[in-house]
Design a protein around this motif. Structure first.
Motif, PDB file in Angstrom:
ATOM      1  N   VAL A   1      35.976   2.725 -43.102  1.00  0.00           N
ATOM      2  CA  VAL A   1      35.719   3.671 -42.013  1.00  0.00           C
ATOM      3  C   VAL A   1      36.340   3.152 -40.719  1.00  0.00           C
ATOM      4  O   VAL A   1      36.245   1.961 -40.390  1.00  0.00           O
ATOM      5  N   ARG A   2      36.963   4.032 -39.988  1.00  0.00           N
ATOM      6  CA  ARG A   2      37.591   3.658 -38.718  1.00  0.00           C
ATOM      7  C   ARG A   2      36.537   3.267 -37.688  1.00  0.00           C
ATOM      8  O   ARG A   2      35.360   3.628 -37.791  1.00  0.00           O
ATOM      9  N   ASP A   3      36.969   2.558 -36.669  1.00  0.00           N
ATOM     10  CA  ASP A   3      36.096   2.256 -35.539  1.00  0.00           C
ATOM     11  C   ASP A   3      35.573   3.566 -34.947  1.00  0.00           C
ATOM     12  O   ASP A   3      36.342   4.507 -34.709  1.00  0.00           O
ATOM     13  N   GLY A   4      34.275   3.621 -34.714  1.00  0.00           N
ATOM     14  CA  GLY A   4      33.676   4.815 -34.125  1.00  0.00           C
ATOM     15  C   GLY A   4      33.451   5.951 -35.091  1.00  0.00           C
ATOM     16  O   GLY A   4      33.041   7.045 -34.671  1.00  0.00           O
ATOM     17  N   GLY A   5      33.685   5.722 -36.388  1.00  0.00           N
ATOM     18  CA  GLY A   5      33.479   6.772 -37.387  1.00  0.00           C
ATOM     19  C   GLY A   5      32.024   6.893 -37.803  1.00  0.00           C
ATOM     20  O   GLY A   5      31.113   6.369 -37.157  1.00  0.00           O
ATOM     21  N   GLY A   6      31.797   7.612 -38.899  1.00  0.00           N
ATOM     22  CA  GLY A   6      30.443   7.849 -39.387  1.00  0.00           C
ATOM     23  C   GLY A   6      30.272   7.365 -40.809  1.00  0.00           C
ATOM     24  O   GLY A   6      31.213   7.427 -41.619  1.00  0.00           O
ATOM     25  N   PHE A   7      29.053   6.909 -41.129  1.00  0.00           N
ATOM     26  CA  PHE A   7      28.759   6.360 -42.451  1.00  0.00           C
ATOM     27  C   PHE A   7      27.406   6.913 -42.897  1.00  0.00           C
ATOM     28  O   PHE A   7      26.371   6.573 -42.322  1.00  0.00           O
ATOM     29  N   ALA A   8      27.419   7.813 -43.889  1.00  0.00           N
ATOM     30  CA  ALA A   8      26.193   8.442 -44.375  1.00  0.00           C
ATOM     31  C   ALA A   8      25.718   7.720 -45.627  1.00  0.00           C
ATOM     32  O   ALA A   8      26.472   7.585 -46.598  1.00  0.00           O
ATOM     33  N   VAL A   9      24.468   7.263 -45.610  1.00  0.00           N
ATOM     34  CA  VAL A   9      23.917   6.499 -46.732  1.00  0.00           C
ATOM     35  C   VAL A   9      22.693   7.212 -47.285  1.00  0.00           C
ATOM     36  O   VAL A   9      21.930   7.852 -46.550  1.00  0.00           O
ATOM     37  N   VAL A  10      22.511   7.117 -48.600  1.00  0.00           N
ATOM     38  CA  VAL A  10      21.331   7.682 -49.245  1.00  0.00           C
ATOM     39  C   VAL A  10      20.454   6.539 -49.752  1.00  0.00           C
ATOM     40  O   VAL A  10      20.925   5.437 -49.984  1.00  0.00           O
ATOM     41  N   ARG A  11      19.168   6.817 -49.908  1.00  0.00           N
ATOM     42  CA  ARG A  11      18.176   5.838 -50.361  1.00  0.00           C
ATOM     43  C   ARG A  11      18.072   4.614 -49.450  1.00  0.00           C
ATOM     44  O   ARG A  11      17.685   3.528 -49.869  1.00  0.00           O
ATOM     45  N   GLY A  12      18.447   4.798 -48.200  1.00  0.00           N
ATOM     46  CA  GLY A  12      18.213   3.789 -47.188  1.00  0.00           C
ATOM     47  C   GLY A  12      19.195   2.635 -47.189  1.00  0.00           C
ATOM     48  O   GLY A  12      19.727   2.241 -48.220  1.00  0.00           O
ATOM     49  N   TRP A  13      19.467   2.117 -46.014  1.00  0.00           N
ATOM     50  CA  TRP A  13      20.239   0.896 -45.803  1.00  0.00           C
ATOM     51  C   TRP A  13      19.869   0.407 -44.418  1.00  0.00           C
ATOM     52  O   TRP A  13      20.171   1.059 -43.424  1.00  0.00           O
ATOM     53  N   PRO A  14      19.179  -0.720 -44.316  1.00  0.00           N
ATOM     54  CA  PRO A  14      18.631  -1.130 -43.021  1.00  0.00           C
ATOM     55  C   PRO A  14      19.638  -1.754 -42.080  1.00  0.00           C
ATOM     56  O   PRO A  14      19.320  -2.025 -40.925  1.00  0.00           O
ATOM     57  N   GLU A  15      20.863  -1.987 -42.538  1.00  0.00           N
ATOM     58  CA  GLU A  15      21.840  -2.704 -41.722  1.00  0.00           C
ATOM     59  C   GLU A  15      22.567  -1.769 -40.756  1.00  0.00           C
ATOM     60  O   GLU A  15      22.505  -0.551 -40.876  1.00  0.00           O
ATOM     61  N   GLU A  16      23.275  -2.369 -39.831  1.00  0.00           N
ATOM     62  CA  GLU A  16      24.178  -1.635 -38.953  1.00  0.00           C
ATOM     63  C   GLU A  16      25.615  -1.943 -39.372  1.00  0.00           C
ATOM     64  O   GLU A  16      25.907  -3.031 -39.883  1.00  0.00           O
ATOM     65  N   ALA A  17      26.513  -1.006 -39.128  1.00  0.00           N
ATOM     66  CA  ALA A  17      27.873  -1.146 -39.626  1.00  0.00           C
ATOM     67  C   ALA A  17      28.799  -1.862 -38.658  1.00  0.00           C
ATOM     68  O   ALA A  17      29.836  -2.398 -39.062  1.00  0.00           O
ATOM     69  N   GLY A  18      28.458  -1.892 -37.378  1.00  0.00           N
ATOM     70  CA  GLY A  18      29.339  -2.501 -36.391  1.00  0.00           C
ATOM     71  C   GLY A  18      30.528  -1.613 -36.057  1.00  0.00           C
ATOM     72  O   GLY A  18      30.686  -0.507 -36.565  1.00  0.00           O
ATOM     73  N   ARG A  19      31.383  -2.088 -35.179  1.00  0.00           N
ATOM     74  CA  ARG A  19      32.617  -1.411 -34.757  1.00  0.00           C
ATOM     75  C   ARG A  19      32.376   0.004 -34.225  1.00  0.00           C
ATOM     76  O   ARG A  19      33.246   0.851 -34.286  1.00  0.00           O
ATOM     77  N   GLY A  20      31.187   0.237 -33.716  1.00  0.00           N
ATOM     78  CA  GLY A  20      30.883   1.556 -33.168  1.00  0.00           C
ATOM     79  C   GLY A  20      30.650   2.627 -34.200  1.00  0.00           C
ATOM     80  O   GLY A  20      30.553   3.820 -33.865  1.00  0.00           O
ATOM     81  N   ILE A  21      30.546   2.236 -35.462  1.00  0.00           N
ATOM     82  CA  ILE A  21      30.300   3.193 -36.545  1.00  0.00           C
ATOM     83  C   ILE A  21      28.837   3.626 -36.518  1.00  0.00           C
ATOM     84  O   ILE A  21      27.929   2.800 -36.438  1.00  0.00           O
ATOM     85  N   THR A  22      28.611   4.931 -36.579  1.00  0.00           N
ATOM     86  CA  THR A  22      27.248   5.467 -36.626  1.00  0.00           C
ATOM     87  C   THR A  22      26.787   5.547 -38.071  1.00  0.00           C
ATOM     88  O   THR A  22      27.444   6.171 -38.902  1.00  0.00           O
ATOM     89  N   VAL A  23      25.652   4.911 -38.373  1.00  0.00           N
ATOM     90  CA  VAL A  23      25.068   4.972 -39.715  1.00  0.00           C
ATOM     91  C   VAL A  23      24.073   6.129 -39.753  1.00  0.00           C
ATOM     92  O   VAL A  23      23.111   6.159 -38.978  1.00  0.00           O
ATOM     93  N   HIS A  24      24.313   7.078 -40.642  1.00  0.00           N
ATOM     94  CA  HIS A  24      23.432   8.238 -40.811  1.00  0.00           C
ATOM     95  C   HIS A  24      22.610   8.024 -42.079  1.00  0.00           C
ATOM     96  O   HIS A  24      23.171   7.975 -43.182  1.00  0.00           O
ATOM     97  N   ARG A  25      21.315   7.885 -41.945  1.00  0.00           N
ATOM     98  CA  ARG A  25      20.438   7.673 -43.093  1.00  0.00           C
ATOM     99  C   ARG A  25      19.925   9.036 -43.553  1.00  0.00           C
ATOM    100  O   ARG A  25      19.137   9.687 -42.874  1.00  0.00           O
ATOM    101  N   VAL A  26      20.402   9.453 -44.709  1.00  0.00           N
ATOM    102  CA  VAL A  26      20.197  10.824 -45.183  1.00  0.00           C
ATOM    103  C   VAL A  26      18.855  10.927 -45.904  1.00  0.00           C
ATOM    104  O   VAL A  26      18.609  10.226 -46.894  1.00  0.00           O
ATOM    105  N   MET A  27      18.001  11.812 -45.429  1.00  0.00           N
ATOM    106  CA  MET A  27      16.703  12.081 -46.045  1.00  0.00           C
ATOM    107  C   MET A  27      16.641  13.569 -46.386  1.00  0.00           C
ATOM    108  O   MET A  27      16.520  14.408 -45.490  1.00  0.00           O
ATOM    109  N   VAL A  28      16.722  13.906 -47.662  1.00  0.00           N
ATOM    110  CA  VAL A  28      16.767  15.315 -48.042  1.00  0.00           C
ATOM    111  C   VAL A  28      15.471  16.033 -47.693  1.00  0.00           C
ATOM    112  O   VAL A  28      15.461  17.262 -47.531  1.00  0.00           O
ATOM    113  N   ALA A  29      14.367  15.297 -47.546  1.00  0.00           N
ATOM    114  CA  ALA A  29      13.103  15.934 -47.175  1.00  0.00           C
ATOM    115  C   ALA A  29      13.224  16.693 -45.857  1.00  0.00           C
ATOM    116  O   ALA A  29      12.483  17.657 -45.619  1.00  0.00           O
TER     117      ALA A  29
END
Length: 311
Positions: A229-257
């Motif tokens: 993922v490029r700097d400042g991009g987006g990262f969508a994760v399912v079933r959780g991931w507690p970490e941060e991606a760095g480089r200005g990447i936004t981590v989107h934690r997807v909850m279908v509920a």
């Protein structure tokens, strides 16, 4: 009515068919005579005791996040649905009533949409949870047309929906999957394929040197795929991931509920099936009594499409 229940946390062998009292639809709820309910990774986690239960609830737990069947009772406040409609529904199994592994499923009307025309109820059952998860992930990334998107686990049930929905939204999609799934991926659309492996992020960068604008990580690769993922991009994760991606990447934690009461979106997914945009894939069906075998097969991995319990 029959239900497949977890009486004590454990392996697939703890699943058992039990008898429960019949339930009725009241207020703004509907009752569905379930014909099919899918087996998903979340069901395995619930069975193993890794998912919270509703406050104050006890006794056997019922897995299952999606089902399809026929409405046989509606509450007095329900509009737009009638007895006899073939429908599909998303369920949040942490509620007191439990999930979808039941003959009679009572849910709020806004968790239900008519099944796509021209498909079986077994096929329709594979759409609600995974389809809405894919929509939620893409909505959170909110990429404009022409953007680049990488999808890990692209040949799986969720990954396949992400591929097709992303292409429908005008994104350039790079599928990360086993090379043995190349033919399947070609059926799902004109996507570029990167073989999965420890160098998958590097392979993506060979196609998109500046890095993709976003990624949907359905294979739980996490830090192994973030470098794509490029700097400042987006990262969508399912079933959780507690970490941060760095480089200005936004981590989107997807909850279908968060989309469990979006019958409007579920109806849109049904239309996309009817238009040939989305492909419903059933890997294998099992009777309710064979639920342990379905869970064993899911745990073994490598399933393409969805395993479905029939009632």
């Amino acid at each position: 009515m029959r239900a497949v229940a977890v009486t004590t946390p454990g392996g697939p062998e703890v699943l058992d068919v039990v008898e429960r009292l019949d339930v009725n639809a009241v207020g703004g709820r509907v009752r569905i005579r379930v014909h099919a309910a899918t087996v998903n990774p979340t069901d395995l986690a619930l069975r193993a005791g890794q998912r919270p239960r509703a406050a104050g609830s006890d006794g056997p737990r019922i897995p299952g996040m999606e089902a399809a069947g026929v409405i046989d009772e509606i509450g007095p406040d329900v509009t737009g649905l009638t007895v006899g409609d073939e429908v599909m529904a998303i369920v949040v199994p942490s509620r007191p009533e439990g999930g979808a592994y039941v003959e009679q499923l009572v849910v709020d009307a806004d968790q239900v949409a008519r099944a796509p025309r021209g498909v079986t109820l077994v096929e329709a059952a594979t759409l609600p949870m995974n389809g809405l998860t894919a929509v939620r992930a893409l909505d959170m990334l909110d990429l404009p047309q022409g953007s680049t998107l990488a999808v890990s686990g692209a040949a799986g049930a969720l990954g396949g929906y992400v591929l097709q929905l992303a292409a429908h939204r005008g994104l350039r999609v790079i599928a990360i999957a086993s090379e043995r799934d190349a033919a399947l991926l070609r059926e799902l659309g004109p996507h570029e394929l990167v073989p999965r492996g420890d160098d998958a992020a590097e392979r993506v960068r060979e196609l998109v040197p500046e890095g993709v604008d976003g990624a949907v990580d359905t294979a739980l690769l996490h830090e192994r795929i973030v470098p794509a993922v490029r700097d400042g991009g987006g990262f969508a994760v399912v079933r959780g991931w507690p970490e941060e991606a760095g480089r200005g990447i936004t981590v989107h934690r997807v909850m279908v509920a968060e989309y469990a009461h979006r019958a409007d979106l579920l109806a849109e997914l049904a239309t996309l099936v009817e238009e040939g945009v989305l492909t419903l894939r059933v890997a294998r069906t099992f009777t309710a009594e064979d639920a342990p075998e379905a869970h064993r097969l899911m745990e073994a991995g490598g399933v393409r499409g969805r395993l479905v319990l029939t009632f």
